[in-house]
Scaffold this motif. Structure first.
Motif, PDB file in Angstrom:
ATOM      1  N   GLN A 170       8.646 -13.021  36.412  1.00 40.19           N
ATOM      2  CA  GLN A 170       7.608 -12.371  37.216  1.00 40.19           C
ATOM      3  C   GLN A 170       6.854 -11.315  36.412  1.00 40.19           C
ATOM      4  O   GLN A 170       5.629 -11.150  36.586  1.00 40.19           O
ATOM      5  CB  GLN A 170       8.232 -11.745  38.471  1.00 40.19           C
ATOM      6  CG  GLN A 170       8.956 -12.725  39.377  1.00 40.19           C
ATOM      7  CD  GLN A 170       8.074 -13.852  39.883  1.00 40.19           C
ATOM      8  OE1 GLN A 170       6.840 -13.732  39.914  1.00 40.19           O
ATOM      9  NE2 GLN A 170       8.688 -14.963  40.277  1.00 40.19           N
ATOM     10  N   ARG A 173       4.124 -12.860  34.333  1.00 38.13           N
ATOM     11  CA  ARG A 173       2.933 -13.179  35.131  1.00 38.13           C
ATOM     12  C   ARG A 173       1.999 -11.967  35.199  1.00 38.13           C
ATOM     13  O   ARG A 173       0.778 -12.098  35.055  1.00 38.13           O
ATOM     14  CB  ARG A 173       3.334 -13.596  36.550  1.00 38.13           C
ATOM     15  CG  ARG A 173       4.047 -14.922  36.651  1.00 38.13           C
ATOM     16  CD  ARG A 173       4.466 -15.185  38.103  1.00 38.13           C
ATOM     17  NE  ARG A 173       3.312 -15.354  38.984  1.00 38.13           N
ATOM     18  CZ  ARG A 173       3.381 -15.352  40.320  1.00 38.13           C
ATOM     19  NH1 ARG A 173       4.562 -15.147  40.924  1.00 38.13           N
ATOM     20  NH2 ARG A 173       2.298 -15.529  41.052  1.00 38.13           N
ATOM     21  N   SER A 473       6.323 -10.379  41.937  1.00 34.49           N
ATOM     22  CA  SER A 473       5.914 -11.696  42.422  1.00 34.49           C
ATOM     23  C   SER A 473       4.807 -11.570  43.455  1.00 34.49           C
ATOM     24  O   SER A 473       3.789 -12.298  43.408  1.00 34.49           O
ATOM     25  CB  SER A 473       7.122 -12.415  43.028  1.00 34.49           C
ATOM     26  OG  SER A 473       6.738 -13.588  43.699  1.00 34.49           O
ATOM     27  N   ALA A 476       1.602 -10.400  41.690  1.00 31.71           N
ATOM     28  CA  ALA A 476       0.989 -11.470  40.901  1.00 31.71           C
ATOM     29  C   ALA A 476       0.276 -12.468  41.817  1.00 31.71           C
ATOM     30  O   ALA A 476      -0.834 -12.930  41.510  1.00 31.71           O
ATOM     31  CB  ALA A 476       2.040 -12.174  40.056  1.00 31.71           C
ATOM     32  N   GLU A 480      -3.611 -12.754  40.889  1.00 35.43           N
ATOM     33  CA  GLU A 480      -3.986 -13.955  40.128  1.00 35.43           C
ATOM     34  C   GLU A 480      -5.198 -14.661  40.735  1.00 35.43           C
ATOM     35  O   GLU A 480      -5.973 -15.309  40.019  1.00 35.43           O
ATOM     36  CB  GLU A 480      -2.803 -14.917  40.046  1.00 35.43           C
ATOM     37  CG  GLU A 480      -1.749 -14.483  39.038  1.00 35.43           C
ATOM     38  CD  GLU A 480      -0.475 -15.306  39.108  1.00 35.43           C
ATOM     39  OE1 GLU A 480       0.341 -15.214  38.172  1.00 35.43           O
ATOM     40  OE2 GLU A 480      -0.278 -16.036  40.120  1.00 35.43           O
TER      41      GLU A 480
END
Length: 696
Positions: A170, A173, A473, A476, A480
Motif C-alpha cells: 500500500q 501505491r 489503501s 490510494a 489514484e
C-alpha cells in the motif's frame, strides 16, 4: 580491529558470511529473496544448507533447530544433530535443503485456540530467510514460521510478515503518486527499549510467587522506594555493571545492536535500548534479548524479572516500541522534507497514522493487553489504558493551519494547497517529550509506550502495520482516480485532520481531567484485558484483518480464545500460589509469632505482676484479629477459585476472574502486607521488598 568489532555478528549467518561462502548466483538469488520478499527457489536450498552447516560446525555447533515463536509469548525449538550414520558404523555430518526449509515439530501442546484438536499433532515450521540464522549454545537456530496441518498460522511471526508485506504494497501505491518510481520496497523499523528488574537469585528462590508467577503476590512497601529519585540514571552497581557487560557481549555476538543501558526509576530496575532494525529482525532480536537477559543473569547469581509489575508500590516495567517507515532508497517517510512535495508526502503518511490510531484504538489497546500489563496501565507510571497521540506544539500548529486553511504566521484564510507552503524545518527536538503519552511522535518516528516488559513486539507491530496499510489503501483508492492530484490531496489531508483530531492530546495523560475529556471525545477507556479483548472479534476488526489477509476469520477467533484463556490461566496460577503461600507460610509464621509473644507475656507475669505486658498484649490482640481475617479471606479466595470451573463461555470466565478472583486476591494481600509490618523479621517466611530491591 577491536574486540567488539571482532565479536559483533560472529554467531550470525549474515550477509557477510553468505557473500563469502555461497556461489555468486546462489548468493544473488538468496539476496533477492531477502530484500524483495520473494519466494525462495528450492533449487538453491541444498547449497545454502550445506554452507550453513559447514559454517556452524566450524563455530562449534553440533545441532540445528527451527526456531519459532508460538502463541505462548516465548520462543520454541526442537534440536536435531547433524550426524547421519554410514554403513561401516561411522557418521558424517549432514544438513539438507529439505531440513533447512521445512520441519515438523509436534504441535499438539501449543496454544491453538480451537483451530485443532489435541489429538491432531501435526504442525510445520518453514524457514524465514528474511531473518538471519544464528548459533545459540552450540545449536544452529533457523528462524521459521509455524503453522497447522490446515495451513492456519500458529505463531506470531507469520501474521507479522503478512502485515509487513501488505504495508509495503500500500505504501508503494502512495509513493508512486508522488513520482517515486525508483522505490522498490518500504519497510518498518523498530527499536524496542526493554525495562527489567534484577534481584539476587538466592532470594528469588525463597519466593514461591516470583518463581511461579514472575511477580510478588505479597509484600509490604519498604521504608524507601523510588521517592528520592536517586536510582534513575544513577551510578550502576558493580554486580549489575558486570551483568550488563556480559549481556552486551552475548547480544553483540548475535548481531543485536544493544546500544544504551542505565538504571531506571525503581530500585533494582534497569533498561536496555537497541539501535533500530527492520521489524522482523527486531522482533527476533527482542525475543533473544529477553532470553539472554535471564540466562546471563544466572551467571551472576541474579534473577532477571520481566514481569510488568513485579513489585507493588514502585514502577513496573514496560517496553517502548519505536516505530518508523523507510524506503530502500533511504527516505524516512515520517520525517518532513526540504521541498513542498516531500512535506505533502510526509503529511499524507502522518495523517494515515493519525486516522489509523483513531479508528483502531481498540486494536492497539488489545495488542498490549495482558494480566500483567493491567497492573501498569493507568497507574501514573505508564500511559493510561486510553489510547491517544502526542504530536507536539509545533506540528500541532501545522495541522491546525492546514485544517483551517491558514498559512502559518498569517491570520487570514486562503485556499491553502498542501505542499505549496514549505513546512517549517523544525528539528527533531523542537518540542518537549511527553512521557505520559501512549503514542508519541518524536521527530521522525512514533513511540508506542503501552507495551509491557514481557510483551512480544510482534503483536503491536502487526496492528500498526495493518492499520496504516488500511488507511494508505483508502488514500490510494481516492487519489489514484483524482483529476487534480494536488487539490484532492489537500482536501484529503484537511478532511482527515478534521475528522480524527480527537485522538491527538498533547497534555498530561495521567490527569483525572484527561479521563473525563477523553470520554467526552468518544475515546475508549478499556481498563482491563477482559474489557479489551472482545473488540478483537468485532465485525469492524474482522473485516480489517481478512481484507488485508493478515488473519483468517478462524485465526482471529483462535487468538481471541488464546488471549482470554491466558488471562484466566495467569490469574488462576496466581490465586493458587497465593493460597499455598498464605496457608503454608504466612499463617503459620504469624501464629508462631503470636505464640511466642503470648509465652513472653506469660513468663513476665509469672516473674512479677508488676511487669508491663502492654506491647505484647497489643500486638497479640491486633495480630490475632488480622490472622482471623486472613484465614477468612483465604477461605473466600479458595471458594472463588473453585467457582471458576462452572463456565463454558470464555468471556464469562474472564469476567469472573477479573471481578471475583482478582478482587479476592487483593483483599487477601492487603491483610498479609499489614501483618508483615508487625511480625518480627526472623519469623517472616520469605525475603521482604527491602531484601529484594536493595541486596544486589
Amino acid at each position: 580491529m577491536n574486540k567488539t568489532e571482532e565479536i559483533f555478528g560472529s554467531l550470525v549467518f549474515d550477509d557477510r558470511v553468505m557473500r563469502e561462502r555461497l556461489p555468486k548466483p546462489i548468493y544473488r538469488a538468496l539476496k533477492r529473496t531477502i530484500e524483495e520478499g520473494k519466494s525462495l527457489d528450492k533449487s538453491i536450498s541444498d547449497c545454502v544448507a550445506n554452507a550453513m552447516k559447514d559454517w556452524a560446525i566450524e563455530k562449534g555447533a553440533t545441532h540445528f533447530t527451527h526456531w519459532f515463536q508460538p502463541m505462548t509469548g516465548i520462543t520454541a525449538e526442537k534440536h536435531d544433530s547433524f550426524i547421519s550414520p554410514v554403513g561401516d558404523g561411522s557418521i558424517i555430518m549432514e544438513f539438507s535443503g529439505k531440513e533447512l526449509v521445512k520441519g515438523e515439530p509436534d504441535a499438539s501442546s501449543f496454544p491453538s485456540g480451537g483451530i485443532r484438536a489435541t489429538f491432531e499433532a501435526r504442525g510445520y515450521t518453514a524457514w524465514d530467510p528474511s531473518s538471519y540464522a544464528f548459533i545459540k549454545e552450540d545449536t544452529l537456530c533457523i528462524p521459521t514460521v509455524f503453522y497447522s496441518y490446515g495451513g492456519e498460522a500458529l505463531d506470531k511471526k507469520t501474521p507479522l510478515l503478512r502485515s509487513t508485506e501488505e504495508l509495503n504494497r500500500q505504501a508503494l501505491r502512495i509513493l508512486a503518486l508522488f513520482g517515486h518510481t525508483d522505490v522498490k520496497r518500504v519497510t518498518t523499523t523498530v527499536g524496542p527499549e526493554q525495562e527489567y528488574f534484577l534481584v539476587d537469585r538466592d532470594l528469588y528462590f525463597k519466593r514461591e510467587d516470583l518463581m511461579l508467577t514472575g511477580r510478588t503476590l505479597f509484600g509490604a512497601k519498604p521504608p524507601k522506594g523510588q521517592e528520592m529519585e536517586d536510582h534513575y540514571f544513577g551510578a550502576i552497581k558493580p554486580r549489575v555493571a558486570a551483568f550488563m557487560k556480559d549481556l552486551d557481549e552475548e547480544l553483540w555476538k548475535l548481531g543485536i545492536l544493544a546500544k544504551t543501558e542505565h538504571n531506571e526509576v525503581a530500585p533494582a530496575q534497569h533498561e536496555l535500548a537497541p539501535i533500530f532494525s527492520n521489524t522482523n529482525m527486531g522482533t527476533d532480536h527482542n525475543q533473544l534479548t529477553m532470553e539472554l537477559m535471564k540466562n546471563v543473569a544466572i551467571r551472576h547469581n541474579l534473577a532477571c524479572l520481566l514481569h510488568e509489575k513485579p513489585f507493588a508500590g514502585v514502577n513496573g516495567s514496560g517496553k517502548h516500541n519505536n516505530w518508523s517507515l523507510s524506503t530502500d532508497t533511504g527516505i524516512n517517510l515520517l520525517e518532513p522534507g526540504d521541498s513542498p512535495q516531500d512535506n505533502a508526502q510526509f503529511l499524507l503518511f502522518l495523517t494515515a497514522v493519525i486516522k489509523g490510531v483513531d479508528e483502531y484504538q481498540d486494536l492497539l489497546r488489545i495488542s498490549v493487553a495482558s494480566a500483567g500489563n493491567d497492573h501498569r496501565l493507568g497507574a501514573n507510571e505508564a500511559p493510561p489504558a486510553i489510547v491517544s497521540m502526542f504530536v507536539g506544539d509545533e506540528l500541532q500548529a501545522v495541522l491546525d493551519s492546514i485544517e483551517q486553511g491558514v498559512v502559518m504566521g498569517q491570520s487570514s484564510k486562503e485556499d491553502m494547497k498542501v505542499g505549496v507552503h514549505i513546512l517549517p524545518r523544525f528539528p527533531k527536538d523542537s518540542t518537549d517529550r511527553n512521557r505520559t503519552s501512549p503514542f508519541a511522535f518524536t521527530g521522525n518516528k512514533f513511540e508506542f509506550r503501552m507495551l509491557g516488559s514481557s510483551c512480544s513486539i510482534s503483536g503491536p507491530n502487526i496492528i500498526l502495520n495493518t492499520i496504516v496499510a488500511e488507511e494508505l489503501s483508502q488514500f490510494a483508492d481516492e487519489l489514484e482516480g483524482a483529476e487534480d492530484f494536488t487539490s484532492a490531496l489537500t482536501a484529503l489531508i484537511r478532511r482527515t485532520i478534521s475528522e480524527h483530531k480527537r485522538i491527538i492530546f498533547n497534555g498530561n495523560n495521567y490527569s483525572d481531567e484527561w479521563v473525563k475529556e477523553a470520554e467526552s471525545r468518544g475515546l475508549l477507556n478499556l481498563k482491563s484485558t477482559v474489557d479489551a479483548l472482545p473488540y478483537f472479534i468485532s465485525e469492524k476488526n474482522v473485516a480489517l484483518f481478512t481484507k488485508h489477509k493478515i488473519f483468517t476469520a478462524t485465526e482471529i477467533q483462535s487468538r481471541y480464545e488464546i488471549m482470554m484463556e491466558n488471562y484466566c490461566k495467569t490469574l488462576n496460577i496466581e490465586a493458587l500460589t497465593m493460597l499455598e503461600m498464605a496457608k503454608k507460610q504466612i499463617l503459620p509464621a504469624v501464629l508462631s509469632y503470636i505464640k511466642d509473644l503470648s509465652d513472653t507475656a506469660a513468663v513476665k507475669k509469672q516473674l512479677s505482676s508488676a511487669m508491663c505486658c502492654d506491647a505484647e498484649e497489643a500486638l497479640i490482640t491486633k495480630l490475632s484479629a488480622l490472622a482471623s481475617s486472613f484465614y477468612k479471606k483465604i477461605e473466600a479466595l479458595n471458594q472463588a477459585v473453585l467457582g471458576a470451573t462452572d463456565f463454558d463461555d470464555i468471556k464469562a470466565e474472564g469476567t469472573y476472574y477479573h471481578d471475583v478472583i482478582f478482587l479476592a486476591m487483593q483483599e487477601l494481600r492487603s491483610v498479609a502486607d499489614e501483618m508483615e509490618t508487625l511480625v518480627g523479621d526472623k519469623y517472616w517466611p520469605f525475603p521482604t521488598y527491602t531484601d529484594l530491591l536493595y541486596r544486589v
